[in-house]
Design an enzyme around this catalytic site. Structure first.
Site, PDB file in Angstrom:
ATOM      1  N   TYR A 152      -4.722   4.947   0.860  1.00  0.00           N
ATOM      2  CA  TYR A 152      -3.759   5.905   0.308  1.00  0.00           C
ATOM      3  C   TYR A 152      -2.373   5.354   0.551  1.00  0.00           C
ATOM      4  O   TYR A 152      -2.069   4.874   1.649  1.00  0.00           O
ATOM      5  CB  TYR A 152      -3.926   7.255   1.011  1.00  0.00           C
ATOM      6  CG  TYR A 152      -2.905   8.305   0.598  1.00  0.00           C
ATOM      7  CD1 TYR A 152      -2.919   8.853  -0.683  1.00  0.00           C
ATOM      8  CD2 TYR A 152      -1.938   8.763   1.494  1.00  0.00           C
ATOM      9  CE1 TYR A 152      -1.989   9.819  -1.064  1.00  0.00           C
ATOM     10  CE2 TYR A 152      -1.010   9.731   1.129  1.00  0.00           C
ATOM     11  CZ  TYR A 152      -1.039  10.255  -0.149  1.00  0.00           C
ATOM     12  OH  TYR A 152      -0.124  11.208  -0.505  1.00  0.00           O
ATOM     13  N   ASP A 197       0.985  -1.832   3.896  1.00  0.00           N
ATOM     14  CA  ASP A 197       1.419  -0.447   4.039  1.00  0.00           C
ATOM     15  C   ASP A 197       1.123  -0.040   5.481  1.00  0.00           C
ATOM     16  O   ASP A 197      -0.006   0.316   5.822  1.00  0.00           O
ATOM     17  CB  ASP A 197       0.692   0.448   3.034  1.00  0.00           C
ATOM     18  CG  ASP A 197       1.160   1.902   3.146  1.00  0.00           C
ATOM     19  OD1 ASP A 197       1.958   2.201   4.064  1.00  0.00           O
ATOM     20  OD2 ASP A 197       0.719   2.722   2.327  1.00  0.00           O
ATOM     21  N   LYS A 243       6.201   7.698   9.303  1.00  0.00           N
ATOM     22  CA  LYS A 243       5.615   8.382  10.459  1.00  0.00           C
ATOM     23  C   LYS A 243       6.352   8.059  11.772  1.00  0.00           C
ATOM     24  O   LYS A 243       7.414   8.589  12.014  1.00  0.00           O
ATOM     25  CB  LYS A 243       4.118   8.088  10.543  1.00  0.00           C
ATOM     26  CG  LYS A 243       3.378   8.554   9.261  1.00  0.00           C
ATOM     27  CD  LYS A 243       1.892   8.466   9.373  1.00  0.00           C
ATOM     28  CE  LYS A 243       1.178   8.722   8.051  1.00  0.00           C
ATOM     29  NZ  LYS A 243       0.900  10.097   7.730  1.00  0.00           N
TER      30      LYS A 243
HETATM   31  N1  PLP Z   1       0.949   5.189   3.210  1.00  0.00           N
HETATM   32  C1  PLP Z   1       0.051   5.502   4.140  1.00  0.00           C
HETATM   33  C2  PLP Z   1      -0.818   4.427   4.723  1.00  0.00           C
HETATM   34  C3  PLP Z   1      -0.090   6.819   4.565  1.00  0.00           C
HETATM   35  O1  PLP Z   1      -1.014   7.125   5.495  1.00  0.00           O
HETATM   36  C4  PLP Z   1       0.748   7.808   4.013  1.00  0.00           C
HETATM   37  C5  PLP Z   1       0.642   9.224   4.422  1.00  0.00           C
HETATM   38  O2  PLP Z   1      -0.256   9.644   5.082  1.00  0.00           O
HETATM   39  C6  PLP Z   1       1.694   7.429   3.056  1.00  0.00           C
HETATM   40  C7  PLP Z   1       1.770   6.102   2.679  1.00  0.00           C
HETATM   41  C8  PLP Z   1       2.621   8.420   2.440  1.00  0.00           C
HETATM   42  O3  PLP Z   1       3.548   8.847   3.366  1.00  0.00           O
HETATM   43  P1  PLP Z   1       4.290  10.264   3.208  1.00  0.00           P
HETATM   44  O4  PLP Z   1       3.258  11.308   3.419  1.00  0.00           O
HETATM   45  O5  PLP Z   1       5.363  10.227   4.262  1.00  0.00           O
HETATM   46  O6  PLP Z   1       4.862  10.292   1.833  1.00  0.00           O
END
Ligand code: PLP
Length: 428
Positions: free
Chosen positions: A144, A239, A267
């Site tokens: 994700y 990511d 995060k």
């Molecule tokens: N990338 C990863 C690996 C994530 O786990 C998340 C959210 O859980 C995101 C991107 C998206 O981040 P946000 O919820 O701050 O938009």
């Protein structure tokens, strides 16, 4: 356990907020039961509006590596607050945070601060496309990357290698630009590169997947991605919104010794406030406006309260250094052992863990990609989740998520979780 106030609040919330929640997983749709409305957190615990306390295993889905309301983070936010909440002009705190990120994350020479992980990955995709002059992005099933249109894509069926939207509202022509491969399967990636020579701008990957539950990379997988992208002139995007500062001070790239071209962070970097970052090699980051032609901007980017929380969090992490990660590893392995001991004989449960990220799967392992989860018993997970809530332990409200331990979890907390799991699993 009384949850009357949460029940009443959910009814009230649903009148003005779709589903009563501002992010879908909070609605408990995957596990059943009533979402708890949380009033406050302290250390490893959160407390709901009915006064029930829980050992928190989601930590706001990752940010709270120091636990809730850490005194140094609270103090830093309070100090910043008194001086004003947003200026839309550069501040010293942004520079300090950028310097800390560059120092800690091995492959990062420069960063742009943003407000959410979604914004970071969305900008990474645009920057990769702008930098390479190519349009396709390759991602992995089960990873994700936030809710940007480029990423809400599933693999097309049959012989289609093009992606199709996984949500209404994502235009099909855009979805076709996203290719999907199986996590941990380098041959699949090689095939896509062969079919789409010189069309792929970037491969984006969670270097430890957390969004299909915890799934570590197989030995050689990340190295293979590094080599394939480099040989095809594509960028490699890690990511690390979830893994950054979580699996090591420098994230998964430090843990596995691989340097991606771009890194997305979120995060922990915001210490529980809305802050994220896109980092990478200098010559790529300098393609971003105002230096380069790739446009990106944000009214609240580098917000003073968010940078205060981020700076304070990274300061504690840097001060505690390796000791912090040794402690997280010890607690993680203690929890893993406790949960393994709690599994009834003959049960088809499995555990994946990397440091303080862990998933208890209601499926027999090994779990190496999304397809390994075909037979997963989500109904049993829902029962387990709700029974654990009754025991005062807040697991992730979905089987497809990682749990996170923090520095505030004690051995006693971990033993309490394992004891509760033993009672619950014995009667499932
Ligand atoms: N990338 C990863 C690996 C994530 O786990 C998340 C959210 O859980 C995101 C991107 C998206 O981040 P946000 O919820 O701050 O938009």
């Amino acid at each position: 356990m009384t949850i009357e106030r949460s029940e009443r609040l959910l009814e009230r919330a649903a009148r003005t907020i779709p589903g009563g929640v501002n992010s879908p997983v909070r609605a408990f749709g995957a596990v059943g039961g009533t979402p708890r409305f949380i009033e406050r957190g302290a250390g490893a615990r959160i407390f709901d509006v009915d006064g029930n306390g829980y050992v928190d295993l989601i930590g706001s889905w990752g940010p709270m590596i120091l636990g809730h309301a850490h005194p140094e983070v609270v103090e830093a936010i309070a100090r910043a607050l008194r001086d004003g909440t947003s200026f839309g002009a550069p501040t010293l705190a942004e520079v300090e945070l950028a310097e800390k990120i560059v120092e800690m994350v091995p492959s990062v020479d420069m960063v742009r601060l943003l407000s959410s992980g979604t914004e970071a990955t969305m900008t990474a995709a645009r920057l990769a496309r702008g930098h390479t002059g190519r349009d396709r992005i390759l991602k992995f099933e089960g990873c994700y990357h936030g809710h940007g249109d480029t990423f809400l894509i599933k693999a097309g069926s049959g012989s289609l290698t093009f992606g199709v939207p996984s949500s209404p509202g994502v235009p099909a022509p855009l979805a076709e630009l996203t290719l999907t491969a199986r996590y941990n399967d380098l041959d699949g990636v090689r095939e896509l590169f062969d079919r789409h020579r010189e069309e792929i701008a970037a491969v984006i990957v969670e270097p430890v997947a957390g969004n299909m539950g915890t799934v570590p990379p197989r030995p050689g997988f990340l190295q293979g991605l590094r080599e394939l992208t480099a040989s095809h002139g594509a960028l490699l995007i890690f990511d690390e919104v979830m893994t950054g500062f979580r699996v090591a001070p420098g994230g998964a790239q430090e843990l596995y010794g691989i340097d991606p071209d771009l890194t997305t962070l979120g995060k922990i970097v915001g210490g529980g406030m809305p802050l994220a970052a896109l980092g990478g090699r200098r010559e790529i980051l300098e393609d971003l406006s105002p230096v380069g032609p790739v446009y990106q901007a944000g009214t609240l980017s580098g917000n003073p309260l968010a940078t205060a929380a981020g700076n304070a969090t990274l300061d504690v992490i840097r001060r505690e250094g390796a000791g912090l990660y040794e402690k997280l590893e010890e607690r993680g392995s203690r929890l893993e052992r406790g949960l393994r001991d709690a599994m009834p004989d003959g049960s088809s449960l499995s555990i994946n863990r990397v440091g303080s990220m862990l998933t208890l799967f209601f499926a027999s392992g090994p779990i190496e990609h999304l397809a390994s989860l075909e037979g997963v018993d989500t109904a049993a997970y829902g029962k387990f989740f709700n029974a654990m809530l009754d025991e005062g332990v807040y697991f992730p409200p979905s089987q497809y998520e990682a749990l996170f331990l923090s520095a505030a979890h004690t051995d006693d907390d971990v033993d309490h979780i394992a004891g509760a799991a033993r009672r619950v699993l014995a009667r499932l």
